[in-house]
Structure formats: C-alpha cells, structure tokens
Write a protein that holds these residues in place. Structure first.
Motif, PDB file in Angstrom:
ATOM      1  N   LYS A  39       1.673  -5.101  -1.222  1.00  0.00           N
ATOM      2  CA  LYS A  39       2.517  -5.421  -1.546  1.00  0.00           C
ATOM      3  C   LYS A  39       4.195  -5.026  -1.141  1.00  0.00           C
ATOM      4  O   LYS A  39       4.768  -5.211  -1.760  1.00  0.00           O
ATOM      5  CB  LYS A  39       2.259  -5.730  -2.805  1.00  0.00           C
ATOM      6  N   LYS A  40       3.285  -3.406  -0.297  1.00  0.00           N
ATOM      7  CA  LYS A  40       4.597  -2.881  -0.383  1.00  0.00           C
ATOM      8  C   LYS A  40       4.965  -3.308   2.262  1.00  0.00           C
ATOM      9  O   LYS A  40       4.224  -3.758   2.090  1.00  0.00           O
ATOM     10  CB  LYS A  40       4.718  -0.995  -0.144  1.00  0.00           C
ATOM     11  N   PRO A  70       6.496   3.187   2.872  1.00  0.00           N
ATOM     12  CA  PRO A  70       5.773   3.042   1.723  1.00  0.00           C
ATOM     13  C   PRO A  70       5.027   4.086   1.342  1.00  0.00           C
ATOM     14  O   PRO A  70       4.222   4.729   2.203  1.00  0.00           O
ATOM     15  CB  PRO A  70       5.385   1.759   1.599  1.00  0.00           C
ATOM     16  N   THR A  71       5.197   4.912   0.241  1.00  0.00           N
ATOM     17  CA  THR A  71       3.941   6.019   0.386  1.00  0.00           C
ATOM     18  C   THR A  71       3.426   5.101  -1.257  1.00  0.00           C
ATOM     19  O   THR A  71       3.713   4.313  -2.122  1.00  0.00           O
ATOM     20  CB  THR A  71       4.818   7.151   0.132  1.00  0.00           C
ATOM     21  N   ALA A  72       2.355   6.046  -1.627  1.00  0.00           N
ATOM     22  CA  ALA A  72       1.852   5.251  -2.715  1.00  0.00           C
ATOM     23  C   ALA A  72       2.726   5.584  -4.003  1.00  0.00           C
ATOM     24  O   ALA A  72       3.007   5.436  -5.044  1.00  0.00           O
ATOM     25  CB  ALA A  72       0.812   6.950  -3.216  1.00  0.00           C
ATOM     26  N   HIS A  73       3.788   6.720  -4.348  1.00  0.00           N
ATOM     27  CA  HIS A  73       5.323   7.128  -5.168  1.00  0.00           C
ATOM     28  C   HIS A  73       6.078   6.950  -4.796  1.00  0.00           C
ATOM     29  O   HIS A  73       7.319   7.169  -5.692  1.00  0.00           O
ATOM     30  CB  HIS A  73       4.470   8.136  -6.175  1.00  0.00           C
ATOM     31  N   GLY A  74       6.945   6.066  -4.056  1.00  0.00           N
ATOM     32  CA  GLY A  74       7.736   5.261  -3.444  1.00  0.00           C
ATOM     33  C   GLY A  74       8.111   5.129  -1.870  1.00  0.00           C
ATOM     34  O   GLY A  74       7.316   4.689  -1.221  1.00  0.00           O
TER      35      GLY A  74
END
Length: 121
Positions: A39-40, A70-74
């Motif tokens: 969903k990113k 996208p990354t895992a945290h941003g």
C-alpha cells in the motif's frame, strides 16, 4: 519535411547515455520498494527544461531525475540534475550531432548531390 525527435535516441544521448541507465536503475528500485511495502507508492519524475544557449541551432537540455521510494519506516528521496547540449535541426528535431553537417555559425558543408539526394527522400 520535418521529422519529430527520435525519443529513444534522444534519451540514449542525454548525459552520454548515463541518464537512461540511471532511469532504468531507479525504475527497478522504485518497483522493488513499492512491492516490498504494501500500500505504499514510489514516485519517479523526469523534468526536462530546454533553453537557448545563444549559439545558433543549439539548445541546452537540463534533465532532472528525481525519485522517492518507500522504506520500512518512511521514504528515501534523491534528485540528480545534468545538462546536455543538443542540435536543433529543421522542424525542431533534436539530435546530439547536427543532421546537415552545420558548423558553429550554421553554414552547410554538404555537396549539392547530397542535398538533392536528401530532397528526393
């Protein structure tokens, strides 16, 4: 008769082929990042600015390649801007080399037989 700019050749010529290679790498990275992050979305943009460089039939093509993935945290973002000088041939067709062997002040160095042969095509 005017010919449109050959888009494939144009992109291969920008920045000596480096832009096309970089774009391919970034597109693959964006796709992989988007599939790794449900969903990113990844975003890749290419901005071209064409400006007269004051030397007759030449323009500067400024190309800005930017991406945000996208990354895992941003997200991670980067942009890179370079410029390529292109010749503008009859009808606005842009090429890395002049099509009619123009010198820097725009005088043709073709033989009349070459001109007739081109006109016959």
């Amino acid at each position: 008769m005017s010919h449109p700019t050959d888009v494939t050749r144009f992109f291969e010529d920008l920045d000596g082929g480096v832009l096309a290679e970089r774009l391919g790498t970034i597109l693959s990275h964006a796709a992989a990042s988007a599939t790794d992050s449900p969903k990113k979305k990844a975003k890749v943009s290419l901005e071209l600015t064409i400006e007269n460089i004051g030397s007759g039939s030449q323009v500067g093509v400024i190309h800005k390649l930017a991406f945000k993935v996208p990354t895992a945290h941003g997200a991670t973002a980067e942009d890179h801007t370079t410029e390529t000088v292109m010749y503008v041939n009859q009808g606005g067709e842009m090429t890395l080399e002049p099509k009619n062997q123009f010198d820097m002040i725009g005088h043709a160095h073709r033989k009349p037989a070459q001109q007739q042969q081109e006109n016959d095509q």
